[in-house]
Design a protein around this motif. Structure first.
Motif, PDB file in Angstrom:
ATOM      1  N   GLY A  52       2.472  22.760   2.606  1.00 37.31           N
ATOM      2  CA  GLY A  52       3.829  22.417   3.023  1.00 37.31           C
ATOM      3  C   GLY A  52       4.363  21.212   2.270  1.00 37.31           C
ATOM      4  O   GLY A  52       3.683  20.587   1.457  1.00 37.31           O
ATOM      5  N   ALA A  53       5.642  20.868   2.552  1.00 37.61           N
ATOM      6  CA  ALA A  53       6.299  19.745   1.892  1.00 37.61           C
ATOM      7  C   ALA A  53       7.122  18.990   2.918  1.00 37.61           C
ATOM      8  O   ALA A  53       7.543  19.537   3.946  1.00 37.61           O
ATOM      9  N   LEU A  54       7.375  17.709   2.636  1.00 39.79           N
ATOM     10  CA  LEU A  54       8.117  16.826   3.538  1.00 39.79           C
ATOM     11  C   LEU A  54       9.198  16.125   2.736  1.00 39.79           C
ATOM     12  O   LEU A  54       8.923  15.544   1.677  1.00 39.79           O
ATOM     13  N   TYR A  55      10.453  16.184   3.241  1.00 41.56           N
ATOM     14  CA  TYR A  55      11.581  15.530   2.584  1.00 41.56           C
ATOM     15  C   TYR A  55      12.128  14.442   3.501  1.00 41.56           C
ATOM     16  O   TYR A  55      12.148  14.575   4.727  1.00 41.56           O
ATOM     17  N   GLY A  56      12.630  13.389   2.880  1.00 44.38           N
ATOM     18  CA  GLY A  56      13.389  12.393   3.615  1.00 44.38           C
ATOM     19  C   GLY A  56      14.655  12.088   2.845  1.00 44.38           C
ATOM     20  O   GLY A  56      14.623  11.898   1.627  1.00 44.38           O
ATOM     21  N   ALA A  57      15.805  12.047   3.510  1.00 51.04           N
ATOM     22  CA  ALA A  57      17.066  11.803   2.812  1.00 51.04           C
ATOM     23  C   ALA A  57      17.979  10.978   3.698  1.00 51.04           C
ATOM     24  O   ALA A  57      18.034  11.170   4.916  1.00 51.04           O
ATOM     25  N   LEU A  58      18.725  10.049   3.093  1.00 48.53           N
ATOM     26  CA  LEU A  58      19.697   9.208   3.779  1.00 48.53           C
ATOM     27  C   LEU A  58      21.091   9.666   3.380  1.00 48.53           C
ATOM     28  O   LEU A  58      21.455   9.634   2.200  1.00 48.53           O
ATOM     29  N   GLU A  59      21.869  10.133   4.347  1.00 47.63           N
ATOM     30  CA  GLU A  59      23.213  10.636   4.083  1.00 47.63           C
ATOM     31  C   GLU A  59      24.219   9.663   4.676  1.00 47.63           C
ATOM     32  O   GLU A  59      24.115   9.295   5.845  1.00 47.63           O
ATOM     33  N   THR A  60      25.204   9.243   3.895  1.00 49.85           N
ATOM     34  CA  THR A  60      26.206   8.284   4.363  1.00 49.85           C
ATOM     35  C   THR A  60      27.599   8.869   4.162  1.00 49.85           C
ATOM     36  O   THR A  60      27.847   9.663   3.249  1.00 49.85           O
ATOM     37  N   ASP A  61      28.499   8.443   5.046  1.00 47.61           N
ATOM     38  CA  ASP A  61      29.893   8.863   4.897  1.00 47.61           C
ATOM     39  C   ASP A  61      30.681   7.746   4.240  1.00 47.61           C
ATOM     40  O   ASP A  61      30.125   6.725   3.823  1.00 47.61           O
ATOM     41  N   SER A  62      31.986   7.906   4.144  1.00 47.66           N
ATOM     42  CA  SER A  62      32.827   6.920   3.453  1.00 47.66           C
ATOM     43  C   SER A  62      32.836   5.586   4.165  1.00 47.66           C
ATOM     44  O   SER A  62      33.060   4.537   3.544  1.00 47.66           O
ATOM     45  N   ALA A  63      32.587   5.570   5.470  1.00 48.65           N
ATOM     46  CA  ALA A  63      32.580   4.310   6.220  1.00 48.65           C
ATOM     47  C   ALA A  63      31.237   3.614   6.158  1.00 48.65           C
ATOM     48  O   ALA A  63      31.075   2.516   6.698  1.00 48.65           O
ATOM     49  N   GLY A  64      30.276   4.242   5.530  1.00 50.74           N
ATOM     50  CA  GLY A  64      28.955   3.626   5.419  1.00 50.74           C
ATOM     51  C   GLY A  64      28.038   3.949   6.569  1.00 50.74           C
ATOM     52  O   GLY A  64      26.927   3.414   6.640  1.00 50.74           O
TER      53      GLY A  64
END
Length: 436
Positions: free
Chosen positions: A391-403
């Motif tokens: 298996g695999a593991l992902y981590g991601a940080l998603e931000t909008d225009s307001a931060g």
């Protein structure tokens, strides 16, 4: 009584040894006995008929015998360091070869003088010639490579043949000297060297088994530490939050503090049982139970949690267990990091793989990410569990225009019978890809 005590001591010492240690001792004793056996037979037999019964020949023959016995003593002293040298444990001190070499040359010289005075003839000469270098050769065969040993054997044969030819040995007898000297060297080579090689292989196998046992112990310790972290991490985080809430409520004089402490007591008892299961080695994470438990814990901490999916009831047990640990660790991280208000957990199953996605809105702003924080071991433990299933593991940080940030943790496990796809893992919560 003394003899009986010594025999009992030797027997007890033998029984206390392992099988490999007994083989080791047997091999070394065999090599130690060989020169004595050859000397007491090949140097004594000629005294019967082949050595002329006169004072000088008898004296020279006795001198050859005494030199051979002295060589046996030195050969026995060199057996242990020779074996340790062959096994690669320690180097053989070259100075220990000086005395055996001198005695061997002295024995050959005395034998040549004995032949020169016509003191020995026939088969007796061949027997004494064969034995003269034997104790020295037994040590040499363990100290040098086979090719070097063969070259030295040829040189020793040439030396012996030349020495006896100089004192009058001719024709068939001289040819017999060549053959018997080479025979003695080859006899040592085919008897001592394979024994030492077999012993070396067995010790290496024993070391490999010991190393395998130590690795198994280390792996079990890592597994136990990982399981303890995964089991207690989330519950301790909830206990800490609820205890803080209970303290605030108690300071304000509100009776709801009692309800919070009752919940803390329940979670603590659950943790005790889970620790017992880990210690016994029977605990496996159940995916549906972990999903419901994460939803309950997060809601109890004031975080709105939505769980979507079929619960994974049809998934194989190993896949359910691995994803159950992912849910537990993800819920622990939601409680510990940031200040989330919402969390979503989605489980999607296709024909090829199952995907678990955990997202929360408690991710810190990009310009406010903490620095210098010590790395945790939870995600590393999840990687180990998922690696077993490809298996695999992902981590991601998603931000909008307001931060405002959402942190998303995604675990993908290929189902049995499909070709595994192993994408690269992106560690969290270190700086990751951002989308706007």
């Amino acid at each position: 009584m003394w003899v009986r005590g010594r025999v009992r001591g030797w027997r007890r010492g033998w029984q206390e040894r392992s099988r490999l240690e007994r083989i080791d001792l047997y091999s070394r004793l065999t090599v130690s006995v060989m020169p004595w056996l050859f000397t007491l037979s090949w140097d004594l037999v000629p005294f019967g008929t082949d050595i002329r019964h006169a004072p000088l020949p008898l004296a020279l023959g006795s001198a050859v015998l005494l030199v051979g016995l002295a060589q046996c003593v030195l050969s026995n002293r060199n057996v242990q360091p020779s074996y340790t040298h062959y096994l690669g444990i320690s180097d053989f001190p070259p100075r220990r070869l000086l005395a055996p070499l001198v005695l061997m040359l002295l024995g050959l010289g005395l034998l040549a003088v004995l032949v020169g005075v016509d003191g020995v003839t026939g088969d007796g000469l061949l027997l004494m010639t064969t034995n003269a270098p034997m104790p020295f050769v037994i040590t040499q065969v363990l100290l040098v490579p086979v090719r070097a040993f063969l070259v030295r054997s040829l040189a020793l044969t040439a030396l012996t043949t030349g020495l006896l030819a100089a004192v009058g040995v001719r024709d068939g007898t001289l040819a017999g000297v060549v053959l018997t000297t080479l025979f003695g060297c080859l006899l040592v080579l085919v008897s001592v060297r394979p024994s030492a090689w077999s012993l070396s292989v067995m010790w290496q196998a024993e070391e490999a088994r010991n190393l395998q046992a130590r690795l198994a112990v280390a792996e079990e310790r890592l597994r136990f530490g990982r399981d303890m972290h995964d089991v207690l991490g989330r519950n301790l985080a909830v206990i800490a939050l609820k205890s803080e809430l209970a303290v605030e409520l108690a300071q304000r004089g509100k009776p709801a503090a009692v309800d919070q402490m009752v919940e803390v007591m329940r979670i603590a008892r659950t943790s005790q049982q889970e620790v017992r299961d880990v210690v016994r080695g029977y605990r496996e994470a159940d995916l549906r139970t972990e999903l419901l438990g994460a939803q309950s814990v997060l809601r109890a901490a004031g975080i709105e949690c939505e769980v979507a999916g079929d619960g994974g009831d049809a998934l194989p047990a190993p896949v359910q267990s691995a994803l159950g640990w992912v849910v537990r660790e993800a819920a622990t991280n939601v409680l510990r990091h940031g200040d989330p208000r919402q969390c979503t957990i989605r489980l999607r199953t296709s024909a090829d793989a199952v995907v678990l996605d955990v997202a929360n809105d408690g991710a810190p702003r990009a310009d406010a990410a903490p620095t210098g924080a010590p790395p945790g071991s939870g995600l590393a433990g999840l990687r180990e569990r998922l690696d077993v299933l490809d298996g695999a593991l992902y981590g991601a940080l998603e931000t909008d225009s307001a931060g405002n940030g959402w942190f998303r943790l995604t675990a993908t496990v290929p189902l049995p019978g499909t070709r595994p796809v192993r994408p690269a893992f992106r560690s969290a919560p270190a700086p990751l890809e951002e989308t706007r």
